[in-house]
Scaffold this motif. Structure first.
Motif: not given
Length: 188
Positions: A164-169, A160, A162
């Protein structure tokens, strides 16, 4: 277009030399080209294909000339190419000179692909079926490309990425939708 206003580089010097040798009527047409209804109708394909970095001219009709720079499978207007290169003065990468971002829409949504990553030893990337504005999808992929090239990151299938830590693609490597061969699909 006032020839004297062009910046001083090899393209503009060639342009100025060429214009200086044109008959007066042709030079006047060229100087008003941007404000006219001239259009490139057909560009005939030659047997020899341009190579990245080639600088060439297109003669569409009536001896009106256009100079362009070939990169990433695209002909760029010299002023656009030069403007993007200015990023290097700010310690940025001239991503838009190196990588083409293709956009298209299909039933599932907006899609975007890169063309030019292979020149850096990287897989081309695609975003498929995003429910977003085309400019947002392109900017998303442009930011990922900038990050990957700036930091020499290798993206792998199953990982993944992203902002930021919360932003995952999610990243999936599979047969390209817009390009031949394998590409990385980045979840939007």
């Amino acid at each position: 277009m006032d020839i004297a206003d062009l910046s001083d580089n090899i393209i503009s010097r060639r342009w100025k030399e060429r214009c200086a040798n044109l008959p007066d009527d042709k030079r006047k047409k060229l100087e008003t080209f941007e404000h006219s209804d001239y259009q490139l109708q057909v560009i005939k394909r030659k047997r020899i294909y341009p190579q990245p970095g080639d600088i060439f001219q297109i003669n569409p009709r009536e001896d009106i000339y256009f100079y362009g720079i070939y990169s990433s499978g695209t002909v760029f207007e010299p002023q656009f190419y030069e403007g993007c290169a200015q990023m290097m003065k700010k310690n940025g990468l001239p991503i838009l000179n190196w990588i083409w971002f293709g956009l298209w829409q299909r039933e599932g949504g907006i899609c975007c692909y890169t063309y030019g990553m292979s020149a850096f030893g990287k897989d081309e990337m695609e975003v498929l079926d995003a429910d977003a504005k085309p400019s947002d999808v392109r900017d998303f992929l442009l930011n990922l490309v900038d990050y990957v090239l700036e930091n020499d990151i290798v993206l792998n299938d199953g990982e993944t990425i992203g902002f930021s830590a919360e932003d995952k693609h999610a990243i999936t490597r599979s047969k390209g939708a817009a390009l031949p061969g394998m590409t990385l699909k980045i979840e939007y």
